[in-house]
Design a protein around this motif. Structure first.
Motif, PDB file in Angstrom:
ATOM      1  N   SER A   1      -4.527   7.587  50.719  1.00  0.00           N
ATOM      2  CA  SER A   1      -5.546   8.614  50.940  1.00  0.00           C
ATOM      3  C   SER A   1      -4.975   9.988  50.597  1.00  0.00           C
ATOM      4  N   SER A   2      -5.833  10.990  50.649  1.00  0.00           N
ATOM      5  CA  SER A   2      -5.395  12.367  50.434  1.00  0.00           C
ATOM      6  C   SER A   2      -5.552  13.127  51.748  1.00  0.00           C
TER       7      SER A   2
ATOM      8  N   PRO B   1       2.379   5.332  50.713  1.00  0.00           N
ATOM      9  CA  PRO B   1       1.776   5.933  49.502  1.00  0.00           C
ATOM     10  C   PRO B   1       0.686   6.907  49.921  1.00  0.00           C
ATOM     11  N   LEU B   2       0.840   8.176  49.554  1.00  0.00           N
ATOM     12  CA  LEU B   2      -0.042   9.200  50.086  1.00  0.00           C
ATOM     13  C   LEU B   2      -0.005  10.436  49.199  1.00  0.00           C
ATOM     14  N   SER B   3      -1.152  11.098  49.092  1.00  0.00           N
ATOM     15  CA  SER B   3      -1.210  12.408  48.448  1.00  0.00           C
ATOM     16  C   SER B   3      -1.340  13.457  49.546  1.00  0.00           C
ATOM     17  N   VAL B   4      -0.326  14.304  49.658  1.00  0.00           N
ATOM     18  CA  VAL B   4      -0.293  15.318  50.709  1.00  0.00           C
ATOM     19  C   VAL B   4      -0.433  16.700  50.081  1.00  0.00           C
ATOM     20  N   PHE B   5      -1.332  17.487  50.643  1.00  0.00           N
ATOM     21  CA  PHE B   5      -1.498  18.884  50.241  1.00  0.00           C
ATOM     22  C   PHE B   5      -1.168  19.746  51.458  1.00  0.00           C
ATOM     23  N   THR B   6      -0.559  20.877  51.220  1.00  0.00           N
ATOM     24  CA  THR B   6      -0.226  21.762  52.331  1.00  0.00           C
ATOM     25  C   THR B   6      -0.123  23.205  51.857  1.00  0.00           C
ATOM     26  N   ASN B   7      -0.373  24.111  52.773  1.00  0.00           N
ATOM     27  CA  ASN B   7      -0.104  25.525  52.508  1.00  0.00           C
ATOM     28  C   ASN B   7       1.106  25.996  53.298  1.00  0.00           C
TER      29      ASN B   7
END
Length: 265
Positions: free
Chosen positions: A93-94, A116-122
């Motif tokens: 997942s994202s 397995p992962l899509s990670v977004f961060t600020n």
């Protein structure tokens, strides 16, 4: 033990300001000679400035130490909340991880058991915690650096968010006020958090009990149906009722007394 003592000295100086060697010794529970040696180490690292028989936090290290102090506050509760949040993550997942200190504990939990992962961060500290992990793709949102918590905010960050969609957002909060709304200390952070929520299928709020009933300046969003909240058992019965009345799906995690004592000792 030495690392714990150095952390305790940093926290004491950040909270109390300039302190004598005797004050630090009493606060930390170490001899004067040990404290003097520790202050030499911290001075060499650029963390403290020694003067007149004591020390204070070095000006250049103020922001970094402030973040470190906040990270240690209610640490046992934050880790318990992070464990519960980890169980919600689906492989492939994202997810978006914001720059809060409780969300940082989730990042560290993810490092221990990657998937397995899509990670977004600020959050730059969050990204650092997830560096070089197999099967984990990490994207840092660009923008203007907010030094107080090493996060990216501003128009560029908001523009990038608008081009993305996340399966789940894990969001911290500076305050949940008596009007049942989330607030932030920073206008840019509040606006970016609002956009994160709008671009996520599910928002999960990770917040320890100390954040309830607090007041900050900038509105992020109201507590609303569909919002998931994970908090700890110290949250008051009144706030548990409020969360239910707002339609939030609330998980209250236990923080074992032994763990609290170990973290605070």
């Amino acid at each position: 033990m030495k690392d714990d003592r150095l952390t305790a000295i940093r926290q004491h100086l950040y909270s109390k300001g300039f302190s004598s060697v005797q004050d630090i010794s009493e606060a930390v529970g170490a001899s004067h000679a040990t404290i003097r040696r520790d202050l030499l180490v911290l001075e060499a690292e650029g963390v403290v400035a020694r003067a007149h028989g004591g020390a204070r936090i070095a000006t250049s290290a103020g922001v970094e130490v402030a973040f470190a102090v906040r990270e240690q506050e209610n640490l046992a509760a934050k880790r318990a909340i992070a464990d519960a949040a980890f169980d919600l993550i689906e492989p492939h997942s994202s997810v978006f991880l914001d720059a809060g200190t409780t969300v940082l504990q989730l990042a560290r939990r993810l490092r221990l058991d990657p998937m397995p992962l899509s990670v977004f961060t600020n959050g730059l500290v969050v990204a650092q915690a997830l560096t070089d992990i197999p099967r984990l793709n990490v994207t840092v949102i660009g923008g203007m650096l907010r030094s107080e918590n090493a996060s990216m905010v501003g128009a560029a960050a908001e523009s990038m968010i608008e081009r993305l969609w996340f399966d789940r957002l894990f969001l911290g909060a500076g305050a949940i006020a008596d009007d049942n709304r989330l607030y932030s200390l920073d206008e840019n952070e509040a606006r970016l958090n609002e956009r994160m929520m709008a671009r996520s299928s599910q928002t999960t709020l990770l917040v320890d009990a100390s954040k309830f009933g607090r007041h900050l300046t900038y509105l992020v969003a109201p507590l609303a149906p569909g919002l998931q909240v994970i908090t700890d058992a110290a949250v008051s019965p009144d706030w548990r009722t409020r969360l239910d009345e707002c339609g939030c799906a609330t998980t209250v995690v236990a923080t074992p007394l032994a763990s609290v004592q170990a973290m605070e000792g």
